[in-house]
Each structure stands twice: as C-alpha cells, then as structure tokens.
Design an enzyme around this catalytic site. Structure first.
Site, mmCIF file in Angstrom:
data_model
loop_
_atom_site.group_PDB
_atom_site.id
_atom_site.type_symbol
_atom_site.label_atom_id
_atom_site.label_comp_id
_atom_site.label_asym_id
_atom_site.label_seq_id
_atom_site.Cartn_x
_atom_site.Cartn_y
_atom_site.Cartn_z
ATOM 1 N N ASP A 146 -13.635 -1.339 -21.384
ATOM 2 C CA ASP A 146 -13.023 -0.875 -22.675
ATOM 3 C C ASP A 146 -11.575 -1.751 -23.300
ATOM 4 O O ASP A 146 -11.510 -3.102 -24.519
ATOM 5 C CB ASP A 146 -12.394 0.098 -23.365
ATOM 6 C CG ASP A 146 -12.181 0.165 -24.838
ATOM 7 O OD1 ASP A 146 -12.963 -0.729 -25.815
ATOM 8 O OD2 ASP A 146 -11.941 0.735 -25.673
ATOM 9 N N ASP B 270 -10.596 8.250 -24.186
ATOM 10 C CA ASP B 270 -8.999 6.900 -24.570
ATOM 11 C C ASP B 270 -7.938 8.478 -24.275
ATOM 12 O O ASP B 270 -7.900 9.415 -24.960
ATOM 13 C CB ASP B 270 -8.852 6.409 -25.968
ATOM 14 C CG ASP B 270 -9.897 5.539 -26.603
ATOM 15 O OD1 ASP B 270 -10.138 4.441 -25.597
ATOM 16 O OD2 ASP B 270 -10.984 5.417 -26.613
ATOM 17 N N HIS C 44 -4.770 1.265 -22.388
ATOM 18 C CA HIS C 44 -5.386 0.201 -22.970
ATOM 19 C C HIS C 44 -5.231 0.224 -24.862
ATOM 20 O O HIS C 44 -5.653 -0.995 -25.354
ATOM 21 C CB HIS C 44 -6.929 0.103 -22.334
ATOM 22 C CG HIS C 44 -8.409 0.731 -22.823
ATOM 23 N ND1 HIS C 44 -8.189 1.865 -22.097
ATOM 24 C CD2 HIS C 44 -8.559 1.191 -24.213
ATOM 25 C CE1 HIS C 44 -9.292 2.583 -22.325
ATOM 26 N NE2 HIS C 44 -9.319 1.641 -23.515
ATOM 27 N N HIS D 170 -16.344 7.909 -22.772
ATOM 28 C CA HIS D 170 -15.374 6.792 -22.376
ATOM 29 C C HIS D 170 -14.149 8.021 -23.441
ATOM 30 O O HIS D 170 -14.108 7.978 -24.057
ATOM 31 C CB HIS D 170 -15.422 5.400 -23.123
ATOM 32 C CG HIS D 170 -13.970 4.723 -23.266
ATOM 33 N ND1 HIS D 170 -13.094 4.697 -21.808
ATOM 34 C CD2 HIS D 170 -13.727 4.296 -24.036
ATOM 35 C CE1 HIS D 170 -12.594 3.540 -23.022
ATOM 36 N NE2 HIS D 170 -12.627 3.568 -24.077
#
Length: 986
Positions: free
Chosen positions: A135, A13, A384, A11
């Site tokens: 997330d 970001d 996000h 994951h």
C-alpha cells in the site's frame, strides 16, 4: 499447468481513518467498519478446520495486541498453524512502513521490533521471508536493500506510476531483480521484486468479504440462480488476461483487502468452491490449477524455473495514479509530526544506549517495559499513513500523543542511568528534567530556577563540539564547564516572532543563553549555569542588535564568521549571496520563503485533481512572501558566539539565518504559520535556494534515500520509460530525508542543503533547489482520508511549524565529508537535560562525574554505532548472561571520499563499561545468524546487458562470526551482532 496462487490476506492500517486502538477493537465504525481483533478471531478457526487453507498476516503491532489476550490453548493452536506454514507472517515489521518519509534507523528498528516478537513467541518457523509493501505510495531503493539484508527472498508491492505500470505490462516486466545498492553492497542488496497485477485487491467480481457486493458461488442444482458455469468462465478469462503479462506458469492473486476477513467463513466458503469448480475444468482440457498459497510459496515455485529476469536500480518515486496526480505532497504533509518522529527516534537511541551503558538491568532496575512502550509508539508512527501525514487529524493527534507518552517513559530510563553514572560516591544524583519545547524558547525548568546543571549526552561514537540554547529570564549568567572553568556565553533576546507562537503560552523567557559544549564520544558532559547580579562574575555577554529600519538602503547588509559570509537584501529580506571564505567560493544566492497556490477541484478526473494530503498540485508560478512593513521589523544580531539575521517576510513566515563560530555551514531556521486561508486559497510553502544559474547544474540534482545512499535525479525524466510529465512541480518532487544538492562539475562547486525532517524537494530550474516545508489546504484529494490537510494550533488558527536547514557551499570533492558527518549529527543530536544545582560548581565537581565516556577511543570518523540495546533471547532458548544488540555502519559510499570511503576497522575492546566475551553476526533484522542465511538465488540481466554466470548468481552469503576484538566495515555496510557481555566498573 498454469498455477494460480490464491493468497488470502487482510491489509490492516496501523492508524489511518481511525486510531490504532479504534481499528483493533472495532470502535468508531461510523468512520470505517473495521475491527482487527475480529479478523484474527475469525481466521484462526477456519484454518484449524481445514489443512488446505492458508492465510498471511502482516502488521505485528496488531497481532501482538491480539496475542497478549489469548489463552494457552489458543496460543498452542496458533503455534501449530505457524509451524505447518498455514499461517504465515510476511514482512514482519511492527507496521507496513512508509518509504518516502521514513529514516533508515527507524525503519530497521520497527522491523527488528516485529521480528523479535515473532522469534520470541514462535521461533524460526515464523521468520518472514518476503517483503509485502502493498500500500505505500512509492517505493525506495534503500527499502529493497534492507529487505535483502533482512534475508528476504523477494518483495511484492502494489503501487507504481500508472505510466510505468502500463509500460511494464506491455513489456511483460512486472517481475524483476531490484538492485538495492549496485555501487556499494552488490549482491547482498539484490531482491526479486514483483508488482501485483491488481494492486492488492481481489480480481473484479471475486470479492467475498461480507462488505463486498460480488455474487457468491451458487451451486445447488435443485435451486434457481445457479451460476457456477458463468462464474468459472469469468474467472478463467481473468486468469488468462493476467497470465499474458507474466513470464512464468505461476501467477498470484490477492484475495482480500482493507480490514477484510472479519467473517472469514464467507471468504473461505466461496474460495473453496472457486478452487473446486475451476480445477474440475482440467478434465475438459483446462490447464488452470488453482490453489491456496502464500507469497513465499509463490516465490519458491517461480524461483525453481531458473529463468533470467530483467533488473532495475531505480526507485519508484514519485508515484502518480493518473495524469496530473502525483502523490508527492505527502513527502511534506504534517511537517510538525515528521519533525517529532525524527526527534523521537533520536531520543529512543539515547535511552537504549544509556540502558546498556549504565547496566540498569543487572542492578535490579528493569525498565524494559518503559522502553517497549516507546519502541512500539515509534514503530506505529512509521506506518504509511503515519509519518507520511496522510491520516485524519484525530489520528495524527493520537500518534503524537503516543510519542509523548513514550518519551516520558524513556525519561525514566535516562534518569535511572544518570543516577548511576553521575555520582562519584554514595551521593544521590539529582533528577533530570527535559524541555521538549526548547525549539520555541520555552523551558519551564530553566525559567523557574536561578541556577541549574545542564547534562548533555552524546549518542555518537565521536567527540562533538556543539552549541546549546537555553531559555532564561535574566540578563547575566555565569556558565562553568565540567572541569570548573568559566565558559563564554551569549544572551540572545527571544524574538517577537517566537513570542507569538500559541504553544508558547505560559513561557516567561526573554532571552536564550548560548554557549559552546564539548562532548566526549558516547558520553556526557555536565555544565553549570548560575544567574548572577555581578558583571564581574558573569560570563555571558549581551548581543548587539541592529534593526533593519535603522540602516540606509545602500549600506551592505551581512553576517559573517570565520567560515562564511552571508550577504543580505534589505529590500525583500532574502539572501543575496554566500561566500565560503576558506575555499574562496562566492556565489549569488537568492534564498527565501515562497509559496504556491494549491490547486482546488472535485477530483472527478485528472484535470480536476486537488492538492491534498497525498497529492501535490500547484497552480501558477510561485509567489514571494513579502510584506515590506513587517520586513522593517527585521534585524541583525551579533555577538561573541553566534551571528544572526532575523528576517520577517510576513505575518505567516520568518527566518533566522545563523552563523555559529567555527561551524562550516549556514543555518536557516524557518518558521511558517499560521498560513492564512481567509482568501479561500490553500497554500504550499517552500524555501527556495536559487544561485541565479551560477551553479550550472542543468537538469540534474541529487537526493538521499532514507538518509543513506545518494540518488541522481533528472528533471522531467525517468530512466525506465518515456516519461510524459503532466505536472512540472509535483512530477519533479522527490523525497528528501536528510539532504539535497546540486553540482557544477566544471566549476567544482556543490551546494548542499540538509534537513531536520523528511521533506519533498526539487530542482525545477538549473541552479535552484526548493524544499516544501509546510502545507495548509482546503480540499480533500479523494484518496480516502476524507478531509483537507488543514492543521490548526493551540489557538485554533493555522499550525505554526519551525524547522532547520543547514546549507554547505563547497567543492564537489570535499562536500561528502561534510554532509555525511552533519547529517549524522542532525539525526543523532545530543540529548539535553536539566537538574537542580544546590551547591557551588566546585562542590558539584567533587561529588559528580561531570564528564564521562563509554569509549576509551572514538570510533573511526566514517563509522557510526547504529544500535546499542539490551537484547532478550527468544523464550524458547533462555540465556542467563547479559546480551546486547550491536550494529555498526560505514556511513560513506564507495568513491565519495579518498580516505573516508576506505574500509574501516572498529576496535571492540574500547568500551569502558563492558567487555564482549562472545559475539555472533546476524542478518540486519537480528533474527537469523548470518552463517545460516541461504536466500533464493536469482539470475538477471544487469543494466549493461551482460548476464552474470550461474556460479556468480548461485553463491550464497559468506558466513562470518566477528571476533570479539575488531571488525571491518565496507562502504555503506551495516553489520549486526548479538554480543554476550562481561561487565566492568564504570
């Protein structure tokens, strides 16, 4: 067998604690040890070595960067992995976007950007089939509807309210069919959805990243510390514990986490052993079968069980991670960035449209790279931890800088377009300048030029009548319209509150020049502004200013136009009432700016949870912002075009209530900051709309979902479980992307407030609404960002933020037509540019096309052209002819309006600069012909308890290739087309 699908994943970001560049290259590891380039460098060789291994990748913003650096041999290897399904792209957007603070236009665009990259580089094999929102901090129903329309077979997410998750675990309801648009789109918006059991991290004890501390598999019997037996038994227990909460004989385990697999060998070596030794137990009677897998493989297996699932039509907001901890603060965090993101999306649509309408590419002006930079910047910001406001300050600065650079690139596109569209002959059009600080009455161009042209481009397919405000120095101006007629204008003095904004340093403007403009659909109008010393020539009129201090306390204070009268309180500065004069609706309205004290704490448990970038937690009752001495500096301003009440509540908050001639709304332009923290108290600033219970709304209110459909909210209530609300304020806050309203059905009254950016909103008592507009906090809320949300401005003091609300008071029946059209005009506002005027207006009118439209007739009033942009075919199938991407949408829901909720027909022959020769309909993400869409069917129990028939559930989407003349839209439908063009002269 009980099949355990291991999903190796990372994951990544797209900006959070580090900027997107820092994350990609692995710099600033003093902040976080993370380098995305090394993840891909490490994973690909591991996949090439072993055909059983799988990996999924998500964030195309990172993958595209990595891909651009690879040589031909590596690209060939990766294409082979993609074709074999061993490297699978899931989600496929430029980022994993936030779902609360994002507007649907930007959400669709950022996914289209990612999908387009994958299709061009890899073809059909790379088309994502699964949504992967592991997330984001809460989940929107509109997002689910979009994913279904992208052609996805399912969605998996990681976060949902802790009470909701406990309830779903007990009821074995972790997987269900989410009905994204039950009222309007039906089956086309339905999506199988799974809640990941362990968020998105590995099961406890089985993290094998080099940064993890879990025990590896030690299996050499010749050595000490062999642990195979205990590790296998631990894993089998975890499998059985998870399996009891799921319906099928398939469960999924996420094997990875944030920025993991920088050393993929460590992960895969241990997973190989895990699979080997657990599966060996089958010879001893174990029914557990462990395999490398992907979310789409898991979905395929679950789907073939052909079982009936539960369904839901709710969203998953607000998200709470424990008691007293509602993640509803980020609905409003970094209000300035949220506003900038919305405006940037507006300008990007303008640039894409003008690129097509001026036919720039066919005339040797290829500005694709400039547009790409802006598209990618806006795509990154939808992350996000981007527009959500949950990033570190230096990352927020980086996002804003990217948008600024993108806007400069986009201005090159609009300049090139106007250079083609403006001249009637061979004359060269003047260069356009933009004023990005006009909202604080600062425009260098208009302050240093005594006469100039103003060109306003309208990106809507409908004619627009609007008002423009231009910062100027002088006190007399002549304004001329595109046909050479004089235009009445009004001079409004720049307020002292505006002059104090630090970012305005250098501005000399003393007035703003207001005048009304008429803009054709999908076109522009050019106006002329000239400073003059002659009162006979001037068309501008000064405003009359009435200081509050000059009025007696018992004199009624109000402003009014043909539509509204707003009664004001000269004691505390709030409004006292609003009267819709045409509808004869008159209500008391206590509207003003208030604040909550932000809760401070060490976050060691729920009762000590602090308010922060993510979480909202208030302490005590709200406080009115009220400084009597400063309030006396307030004043009313009247004139020919606009009436204003400038209300100064205190040094940190003021407001302009504005009524434009013939506009059916009241504008509240709020300015908050610098928020004072010398008292060591963090503060949450709200605007309050309190009807004194005249509108008896009870516990119901309504908010939009990402700017599209309207959702009913009920205070202290959740539809799917018995909700225990531990925070009266934060637990009742919901995302407001474009509007919030309350209704009194008995009186047939509705009060609607539209916003110019995403904000958190609530109705905490009957007849009230409040919107959280600005935050300044002193504590970190301990969700990883590691610093308080304490934004400062150019002077080092607290950041000043300015925004707008539009309030509508009307009947319930007539309100949708107003709030739908106004919301559209707010997010797709005209672009305003300036250029030198070196001749008389009369001469300019003979040389330039001062008014122009790309449409012979306006679009139907219930239709919006959502997308118009140049379209590049995949490299695998080069096409010589010019192609565009077109999206049209019906902007009304069923039964909202007796006329406007009816199906709408668009005439595609009305474009003046091109003719559509062929057209093919695609899925919403523009990466699959709709005729080829064949999603997995899912049987479910609808909310009524009546199960649909198998025939109804198994039917596939009806293929439809729209003819090149007309197309029809149903309520809330978005239709996407790639069109091949023949060109006409503009």
């Amino acid at each position: 067998m009980l099949n355990v699908h291991l999903v190796p994943h990372t994951h990544d970001d797209v900006g959070w604690l580090k900027t997107v560049d820092q994350y990609f290259y692995g710099s600033r590891n003093d902040i976080q040890h993370a380098g995305v380039q090394y993840i891909l460098d490490s994973v690909i060789p591991e996949l090439l070595k072993d055909p059983t291994k799988r990996f999924i990748y998500v964030e195309i913003a990172f993958f595209a960067r990595w891909w651009r650096e690879q040589d031909a041999a590596m690209k060939a290897d990766v294409r082979k992995l993609v074709e074999e399904g061993r490297l699978e792209f899931v989600l496929g957007g430029w980022c994993m976007n936030d779902e609360a603070s994002t507007h649907y236009n930007a959400m669709i665009d950022q996914h289209t950007l990612g999908f387009s990259f994958l299709e061009q580089e890899f073809g059909a094999c790379a088309r994502p089939r699964v949504g992967w929102q592991i997330d984001p901090f809460g989940h929107s129903r509109e997002q689910a509807s979009m994913f279904a329309q992208f052609g996805f077979d399912g969605l998996f997410f990681g976060r949902l309210d802790y009470q909701d998750k406990d309830n779903r675990l007990k009821q074995h309801n972790m997987e269900f069919v989410w009905r994204g648009s039950p009222k309007n789109l039906g089956e086309a918006s339905e999506l199988f959805t799974g809640v990941l059991y362990n968020h998105y991290v590995p099961p406890p004890g089985f993290c094998f990243d080099e940064m993890c501390n879990d025990e590896p598999f030690m299996d050499d019997e010749r050595m000490h510390d062999v642990n195979i037996q205990s590790r296998v038994q631990d894993f089998i227990k975890i499998v059985n514990d998870q399996a009891q909460h799921f319906h099928s004989n398939n469960i999924m385990m996420t094997m990875g986490s944030d920025f993991q697999y920088q050393n993929a060998h460590t992960w895969y070596k241990n997973l190989d052993k895990l699979i080997k030794y657990v599966n060996q137990q089958q010879s001893n009677g174990s029914n557990i079968n462990v395999l490398y897998s992907t979310p789409s493989c898991y979905l395929f297996n679950v789907n073939h069980l052909n079982q009936v699932w539960n369904s839901t039509k709710d969203d998953f907001f607000p998200y709470a991670s424990r008691e007293n901890t509602f993640w509803s603060g980020y609905f409003s965090s970094r209000a300035a960035l949220k506003g900038y993101a919305r405006k940037s999306n507006n300008f990007l649509q303008v640039c894409k449209q003008l690129d097509v309408l001026a036919n720039l590419q066919s005339h040797g002006v290829n500005l694709t790279e400039d547009l790409r930079i802006y598209k990618e910047a806006l795509g990154v910001v939808q992350h996000h931890d981007g527009v959500s406001g949950t990033e570190k300050q230096h990352v927020a600065n980086d996002y804003a800088q990217r948008l600024a650079v993108g806007a400069e690139k986009c201005q090159k596109v609009t300049n090139a377009a106007f250079e083609k569209l403006l001249p009637k002959g061979s004359e060269k059009a003047p260069s356009q300048s933009y004023c990005t600080l006009a909202n604080i009455s600062y425009c260098d161009f208009t302050e240093h030029n005594k006469q100039f042209m103003v060109t306003l481009y309208n990106p809507l397919g409908h004619a627009v009548t609007d008002f423009v405000r231009i910062p100027v120095l002088s006190s007399m101006y002549r304004v001329v319209d595109p046909k050479g007629m004089n235009v009445t204008a009004q001079l409004v003095p720049v307020s002292e509150e505006t002059k104090k904004i630090p970012e305005r340093k250098g501005s000399l403007a003393t007035n703003e020049l207001f005048f009304q403009v008429e803009l054709p659909p999908l076109g522009y109008s050019t106006y002329f502004v000239m400073e003059t010393n002659s009162s006979d020539e001037a068309t501008s009129q000064k405003s009359k200013v009435i200081p509050l201090a000059s009025l007696k306390a018992d004199i009624p204070l109000y402003i009014q136009n043909d539509e509204y009268l707003v009664l004001l309180d000269n004691i505390n500065g709030n409004t006292l009432g609003v009267n819709n004069k045409k509808k004869k609706i008159d209500i008391p309205l206590n509207q003003g700016i208030w604040w909550y004290e932000a809760y401070g704490g060490n976050c060691s448990k729920g009762e000590f949870q602090a308010s922060g970038a993510y979480a909202l937690r208030t302490k005590g009752e709200r406080h009115r912002v009220q400084d009597r001495e400063m309030l006396l500096k307030s004043y009313i301003l009247t004139g020919a075009l606009v009436q204003e009440a400038h209300m100064i509540f205190g040094p940190e908050a003021s407001q302009v209530i504005r009524l434009y001639n013939n506009k059916p709304y009241v504008e509240f332009e709020w300015t908050v900051g610098p928020i004072n923290i010398k008292d060591k108290i963090g503060k949450e600033y709200i605007t309050l709309y309190d009807t004194q219970q005249t509108i008896e709304s009870g516990d119901l209110f309504y908010t939009d979902a990402n700017g599209r459909e309207i959702l009913e909210r009920r205070r202290d209530h959740r539809n799917t479980w018995d909700f225990n609300n531990t925070e009266h304020v934060a637990g009742n806050y919901f995302p407001v992307n474009s509007r919030i309203f309350i209704q009194d059905k008995a009186k047939n009254q509705q009060l609607t407030v539209l916003t110019d950016r995403s904000e958190g909103g609530a109705s905490l008592e009957s007849g009230t609404m409040e919107l959280l507009v600005h935050r300044r906090l002193l504590f970190d809320d301990h969700f990883g960002v590691g610093e308080p949300l304490n934004e400062t401005g150019a002077d080092g003091q607290g950041l000043v933020v300015r925004g707008r609300h539009l309030a509508i008071l009307d009947t319930i029946k007539d309100s949708p037509a107003l709030h739908r059209s106004l919301a559209l005009k707010m997010y797709m506002a005209p672009s305003v540019s300036f250029s030198p005027l070196t001749m008389t207006p009369e001469q300019a009118i003979t040389q330039y096309n001062t008014q122009w439209s790309a449409l012979r007739n306006p679009l139907p009033s219930n239709v919006h052209m959502l997308t118009l942009e140049q379209w590049q075919q995949p490299k695998l199938e080069p096409v010589e002819t010019s192609q565009i991407l077109l999206r049209f949408e019906h902007i009304y829901e069923k039964d909202e309006d007796p006329v406007l909720s009816q199906p709408a027909t668009v005439n595609l022959t009305d474009f003046t600069t091109f003719k559509i020769t062929t057209m093919e309909e695609l899925t919403l993400g523009a990466n699959l012909p709709l005729s080829e869409l064949n999603r997995l069917p899912w049987r479910y129990i609808p909310d009524s308890g009546k199960s649909l028939s198998k025939e109804e559930l198994l039917r596939t989407a009806v293929p439809h290739v729209g003819p090149p003349t007309t197309l029809t839209l149903q309520p809330m439908q978005i239709r996407t087309f790639v069109a091949t063009l023949g060109r006409t002269q503009h």
